[in-house]
Design a protein around this motif. Structure first.
Motif, mmCIF file in Angstrom:
data_model
loop_
_atom_site.group_PDB
_atom_site.id
_atom_site.type_symbol
_atom_site.label_atom_id
_atom_site.label_comp_id
_atom_site.label_asym_id
_atom_site.label_seq_id
_atom_site.Cartn_x
_atom_site.Cartn_y
_atom_site.Cartn_z
ATOM 1 N N ILE A 141 0.736 -1.119 0.043
ATOM 2 C CA ILE A 141 -0.032 0.002 -0.133
ATOM 3 C C ILE A 141 1.023 1.135 0.306
ATOM 4 C CG2 ILE A 141 -0.126 0.361 2.615
ATOM 5 C CD1 ILE A 141 -3.195 0.785 2.148
ATOM 6 N N PRO A 142 0.356 2.297 -0.782
ATOM 7 C CA PRO A 142 1.341 3.496 -0.733
ATOM 8 C C PRO A 142 1.774 3.987 0.751
ATOM 9 C CG PRO A 142 -0.630 3.686 -2.104
ATOM 10 C CD PRO A 142 -0.847 2.402 -1.534
ATOM 11 N N SER B 105 6.174 9.130 -6.751
ATOM 12 C CA SER B 105 7.521 8.512 -6.246
ATOM 13 C C SER B 105 8.464 8.781 -7.177
ATOM 14 C CB SER B 105 7.299 7.066 -5.965
ATOM 15 O OG SER B 105 8.480 6.307 -5.546
ATOM 16 N N GLN B 106 9.426 9.546 -6.476
ATOM 17 C CA GLN B 106 10.777 9.777 -7.354
ATOM 18 C C GLN B 106 10.457 10.522 -8.569
ATOM 19 O OE1 GLN B 106 12.825 6.130 -7.612
ATOM 20 N NE2 GLN B 106 13.675 6.003 -5.786
ATOM 21 N N GLU B 107 9.531 11.285 -8.272
ATOM 22 C CA GLU B 107 8.981 12.345 -9.557
ATOM 23 C C GLU B 107 8.610 11.488 -10.914
ATOM 24 O OE1 GLU B 107 12.427 14.805 -10.627
ATOM 25 O OE2 GLU B 107 12.737 15.745 -8.970
ATOM 26 N N LYS B 108 7.917 10.539 -10.432
ATOM 27 C CA LYS B 108 7.189 9.653 -11.210
ATOM 28 C C LYS B 108 5.965 9.053 -10.657
ATOM 29 C CE LYS B 108 8.458 5.509 -12.165
ATOM 30 N NZ LYS B 108 9.199 4.329 -12.895
ATOM 31 N N VAL C 173 0.954 4.079 -10.634
ATOM 32 C CA VAL C 173 -0.472 3.525 -10.305
ATOM 33 C C VAL C 173 -0.392 2.169 -10.076
ATOM 34 C CG1 VAL C 173 -2.709 3.365 -11.489
ATOM 35 C CG2 VAL C 173 -1.454 5.503 -12.008
ATOM 36 N N SER C 174 -1.358 1.547 -9.003
ATOM 37 C CA SER C 174 -1.390 0.488 -8.536
ATOM 38 C C SER C 174 -2.434 0.395 -7.688
ATOM 39 C CB SER C 174 0.050 0.103 -7.290
ATOM 40 O OG SER C 174 -0.280 1.120 -6.099
ATOM 41 N N GLN C 175 -2.834 -1.307 -7.577
ATOM 42 C CA GLN C 175 -4.153 -1.865 -6.977
ATOM 43 C C GLN C 175 -3.762 -2.167 -5.735
ATOM 44 O OE1 GLN C 175 -6.515 -4.148 -9.667
ATOM 45 N NE2 GLN C 175 -7.639 -2.465 -10.069
ATOM 46 N N GLY C 176 -4.572 -2.180 -4.905
ATOM 47 C CA GLY C 176 -4.358 -2.688 -3.281
ATOM 48 C C GLY C 176 -5.817 -2.823 -2.549
#
Length: 526
Positions: A73-74, A130-133, A136-139
């Motif tokens: 998770i973020p 994260s790190q200037e990028k 997108v993820s799922q959780g």
């Protein structure tokens, strides 16, 4: 010899420092084995409420809480995860073995993911910079409360401000045999749950069986079961007049030791900011119980900003016709308004109590009041937001919501009953009736609930009290805080303004004089 003493002294200091660090590490390790939490917030926001502790201690069967949270998770949700774990740890520790908490990671096990989906917890898409990028993820981050063969789900946990209330409400709902019932009266052009108050309807349906009901249903023998099961009758912003029979049916519902909540306005404000006296004509009905509904509008120097349009653009202005209730405006001795800190009442009418009519066995509570710097507009309603508002002499607090409970007398006692009703079932007085009147209905509409969520806390607490469902009222408002800056008088504001303008320059000049003085003094000594 002096060098040896110096080395020993330095060695002693180093050893002391190392020893202190070692002790701190040891204490920290011991505390991880025996967690200790100290909550210094004013309303104990991060501690489990006594009501929740009592709830889980008195459950008849085991409650299982299953938390589904992805390991990846973020990072911004890390503190939220920790707060959830701390809260559930308190639930488990206070339950005496009645509640068990389990944690699962659906992202790493398809079987667990399938189990989460079957309960109604689905993956959520996260975006994380994260790190200037942008990544997108799922959780997963939700939980399910299970009791016997029933379950309630919090599908996604975004924050913990209201999590304790949600969990305790889920446990309460699962452990009761049936939900109490609320009846929203229709037939007089009242506000509708499906249009004006969808948020209220959705929120209340989690705790109550919410239904619309015609007053004629209360007089029909076939609807007797409905009448007996109703906990609270709600009459919200009626636009047309109540007949004598309608008033009689509401009166007799009260006389059977039931509860009625009125959200009514003394002045109706239309789209063009035109105010006119309300047409429901319930003033006489309220007066028979000792409640005075005034056909006025309350203005308050403590108010909310409102948005208006001049046809070309939108503008915002402090609007006295929208009183902002602060903690001092809530009756802190009432369970309804205890711990509430804010609410917004747009275009509200003032209320009063007629002591000469109120029977000795009736307890009255003034729940909400405007600030001491409020006044009323009794007629010739001028709602123009661009006018200059001046607090008049004689400004004082105004009552906006009242509660009556106890031995209420029927409006129709010693009077001729309306046509079409039977005198056989007439009840002339109650023993434990509850009646609440709020001089505003706008505050419960979606647009105001969205802008001021504390409005729902007040309304829900009031309904809980009328329905004798008060176990969760002290929890509902825990996450809502309102800390207004104390209002300053104009002279004090000017003092602060000029202190900010000239203060730094004066300090700099003083520092220069002191510096020059000390330099000259040191030069003379040399």
């Amino acid at each position: 010899m002096k060098q040896i003493t110096t080395k020993l002294s330095r060695l002693n200091e180093t050893a002391t420092t190392v020893l202190i660090i070692a002790i701190l590490i040891l204490i920290n390790y011991i505390l991880t084995l025996f967690p200790i939490r100290i909550d210094v917030t004013a309303n104990k926001r991060f501690s489990l409420s006594p009501a929740s502790k009592e709830l889980v201690r008195n459950i008849d069967d085991l409650v299982s809480v299953k938390v589904f949270v992805s390991q990846q998770i973020p990072a911004r949700y890390g503190p939220v995860v920790d707060q959830v774990k701390d809260l559930l740890w308190e639930y488990e520790g206070s339950s005496g073995g009645n509640l068990k908490v389990e944690y699962f990671d659906p992202s790493s096990d398809p079987t667990v993911a399938q189990r989460a989906n079957s309960l109604g917890i689905y993956p959520v898409q996260f975006s994380d910079l994260s790190q200037e990028k942008l990544e997108v993820s799922q959780g997963y981050f939700g939980l399910a409360v299970l009791y016997t063969d029933k379950s309630e789900v919090i599908s996604f946990i975004d924050d913990t401000s209201n999590l304790e209330y949600q969990i305790s409400l889920a446990i309460s709902n699962l452990s009761r045999l049936e939900k109490p019932s609320l009846g929203f009266v229709t037939g007089h052009d009242e506000k509708g749950l499906s249009s004006d108050m969808t948020l209220i309807g959705q929120a209340l349906s989690k705790q109550y069986l919410v239904q619309t009901i015609s007053l004629d249903d209360l007089a029909t023998e076939s609807e007797l079961d409905v009448k007996e099961k109703l906990s609270v009758l709600l009459i919200v912003d009626p636009q047309s007049q109540f007949s004598q029979k309608d008033e009689y049916l509401v009166d007799q519902f009260l006389m059977k030791d039931k509860a009625v909540l009125f959200l009514v306005e003394g002045v109706k404000v239309s789209e063009g900011l035109l105010g006119e006296k309300s047409t429901h004509q319930l003033e006489e009905f309220f007066g028979s119980y000792g409640v005075v509904l005034n056909n006025d509008l309350v203005l308050d120097a403590v108010n909310e900003y409102a948005s208006f349009s001049d046809g070309r653009s939108m503008f915002y202005v402090a609007y006295p016709f929208w009183p902002k209730i602060t903690p001092d405006g809530f009756n802190q001795e009432s369970l309804v308004t205890y711990q509430l800190e804010s609410a917004l009442f747009p275009w509200v009418s003032s209320l009063g109590l007629n002591a000469e009519i109120l029977p000795a066995g009736v307890k009255t509570v003034e729940l909400v009041k405007s600030s001491p710097r409020s006044w009323t507009q009794p007629d010739n309603y001028n709602l123009d937001p661009t006018q200059e508002f001046v607090v008049p002499q004689g400004a004082t607090e105004r009552t906006l919501a009242v509660l009556l409970e106890g031995n209420l007398l029927s409006k129709f006692k010693d009077k001729k009953l309306p046509e079409g009703v039977s005198s056989d079932s007439f009840v002339s007085e109650s023993r434990a009736a509850r009646m609440a009147v709020v001089g505003d209905a706008e505050f419960a509409q979606d647009r105001y609930i969205q802008g001021s969520p504390a409005n729902y806390a007040f309304l829900a607490n009031l309904i809980d009290y009328l329905a004798a469902e008060t176990s969760l009222t002290t929890i509902r408002a825990k996450g809502q805080t309102f800390r207004p800056i104390n209002e300053l008088s104009q002279p004090v504001k000017l003092q602060i303004k000029y202190a900010n303008i000239f203060g730094p320059s004066v300090l700099l000049v003083l520092f220069g004089f002191v510096y020059i003085y000390r330099r000259e003094k040191e030069t003379k000594i040399e």
